[in-house]
Design a protein around this motif. Structure first.
Motif, PDB file in Angstrom:
ATOM      1  N   VAL A  89      -2.571 -10.300   4.824  1.00 19.66           N
ATOM      2  CA  VAL A  89      -3.899 -10.210   4.225  1.00 19.66           C
ATOM      3  C   VAL A  89      -3.700  -9.964   2.733  1.00 19.66           C
ATOM      4  N   PRO A  90      -4.271 -10.819   1.875  1.00 18.20           N
ATOM      5  CA  PRO A  90      -4.129 -10.551   0.437  1.00 18.20           C
ATOM      6  C   PRO A  90      -4.961  -9.334   0.027  1.00 18.20           C
ATOM      7  N   PHE A  91      -4.438  -8.562  -0.904  1.00 14.70           N
ATOM      8  CA  PHE A  91      -5.198  -7.458  -1.480  1.00 14.70           C
ATOM      9  C   PHE A  91      -4.912  -7.465  -2.975  1.00 14.70           C
ATOM     10  N   ALA A 139     -12.049   3.973  -4.586  1.00 13.35           N
ATOM     11  CA  ALA A 139     -12.550   3.169  -3.473  1.00 13.35           C
ATOM     12  C   ALA A 139     -12.633   1.702  -3.889  1.00 13.35           C
ATOM     13  N   THR A 140     -12.072   0.839  -3.044  1.00 15.09           N
ATOM     14  CA  THR A 140     -11.980  -0.584  -3.322  1.00 15.09           C
ATOM     15  C   THR A 140     -12.278  -1.363  -2.055  1.00 15.09           C
ATOM     16  N   ASP A 141     -13.022  -2.446  -2.188  1.00 13.17           N
ATOM     17  CA  ASP A 141     -13.271  -3.337  -1.060  1.00 13.17           C
ATOM     18  C   ASP A 141     -12.119  -4.319  -0.921  1.00 13.17           C
ATOM     19  N   VAL A 142     -11.586  -4.455   0.289  1.00 15.08           N
ATOM     20  CA  VAL A 142     -10.558  -5.437   0.591  1.00 15.08           C
ATOM     21  C   VAL A 142     -11.154  -6.379   1.623  1.00 15.08           C
ATOM     22  N   GLY A 156     -11.781  -3.822   4.792  1.00 10.82           N
ATOM     23  CA  GLY A 156     -12.736  -2.726   4.670  1.00 10.82           C
ATOM     24  C   GLY A 156     -12.699  -2.115   3.292  1.00 10.82           C
ATOM     25  N   ARG A 157     -13.272  -0.936   3.171  1.00  8.96           N
ATOM     26  CA  ARG A 157     -13.305  -0.213   1.896  1.00  8.96           C
ATOM     27  C   ARG A 157     -12.283   0.916   1.982  1.00  8.96           C
ATOM     28  N   ILE A 158     -11.312   0.911   1.072  1.00  9.59           N
ATOM     29  CA  ILE A 158     -10.214   1.861   1.126  1.00  9.59           C
ATOM     30  C   ILE A 158     -10.138   2.679  -0.162  1.00  9.59           C
ATOM     31  N   ALA A 159      -9.507   3.822  -0.076  1.00 10.58           N
ATOM     32  CA  ALA A 159      -9.181   4.639  -1.243  1.00 10.58           C
ATOM     33  C   ALA A 159      -7.907   5.399  -0.914  1.00 10.58           C
ATOM     34  N   ARG A 160      -7.104   5.656  -1.942  1.00  7.21           N
ATOM     35  CA  ARG A 160      -5.896   6.456  -1.770  1.00  7.21           C
ATOM     36  C   ARG A 160      -6.113   7.789  -2.468  1.00  7.21           C
ATOM     37  N   LEU A 161      -5.766   8.850  -1.749  1.00  6.91           N
ATOM     38  CA  LEU A 161      -6.020  10.208  -2.227  1.00  6.91           C
ATOM     39  C   LEU A 161      -4.756  11.049  -2.110  1.00  6.91           C
ATOM     40  N   ALA A 201     -13.900  -2.940   7.933  1.00  9.58           N
ATOM     41  CA  ALA A 201     -14.907  -3.996   7.950  1.00  9.58           C
ATOM     42  C   ALA A 201     -15.209  -4.350   9.399  1.00  9.58           C
ATOM     43  N   PRO A 202     -16.463  -4.709   9.686  1.00 13.82           N
ATOM     44  CA  PRO A 202     -16.766  -5.146  11.045  1.00 13.82           C
ATOM     45  C   PRO A 202     -15.971  -6.393  11.399  1.00 13.82           C
ATOM     46  N   PRO A 203     -15.572  -6.523  12.662  1.00 18.51           N
ATOM     47  CA  PRO A 203     -14.821  -7.722  13.052  1.00 18.51           C
ATOM     48  C   PRO A 203     -15.620  -8.991  12.760  1.00 18.51           C
ATOM     49  N   GLN A 204     -14.915 -10.013  12.291  1.00 17.63           N
ATOM     50  CA  GLN A 204     -15.542 -11.304  12.003  1.00 17.63           C
ATOM     51  C   GLN A 204     -15.571 -12.134  13.289  1.00 17.63           C
ATOM     52  N   THR A 205     -16.710 -12.716  13.583  1.00 11.81           N
ATOM     53  CA  THR A 205     -16.811 -13.550  14.784  1.00 11.81           C
ATOM     54  C   THR A 205     -17.109 -14.976  14.425  1.00 11.81           C
TER      55      THR A 205
END
Length: 113
Positions: A16-18, A83-86, A90-95, A109-113
């Motif tokens: 998955v690209p980020f 906080a960053t959207d990938v 989903g939305r992630i942050a490192r602490l 993120a909700p699963p894609q169907t």
């Protein structure tokens, strides 16, 4: 690392690209990508991390990434990556906690169907 975990634990991977690199997702072979529970990022691809050697960065699922970041700061924690959207993840942050222990939070993120 991905080949090692495949041979030892039978884990499959997908990419998955980020921002700034590629996140290699890992999942049990019988579960497919929907069973993804973790991943691998090459230290060379991660400009936010010190190059001190390999380590694990635990991610905790949270109901609201931004609220969790704000609460961590209130309690003396430090934001390492805001906080960053990938996309597709989903939305992630490192602490870091007040003692410097690193961790991340995610609202998947909700699963894609």
């Amino acid at each position: 690392a991905a080949a090692f975990y495949n041979k030892v634990l039978g884990l499959e991977t997908s990419a998955v690209p980020f921002p700034g690199g590629t996140y290699t997702c890992v999942n049990p072979a019988e579960g497919g990508e929907d069973a993804m529970f973790g991943g691998i990022v090459a230290l060379a691809d991660d400009p936010t991390e010190a190059k001190t050697g390999a380590y694990w960065l635990p991610y905790f699922e949270v109901p609201d990434t931004d609220a969790t970041v704000a609460r961590a700061e209130e309690l003396g924690g430090r934001v390492r990556v805001p906080a960053t959207d990938v996309t597709g993840v989903g939305r992630i942050a490192r602490l870091a906690d007040p003692y410097g222990a690193r961790f991340a939070v995610i609202r998947s993120a909700p699963p894609q169907t």
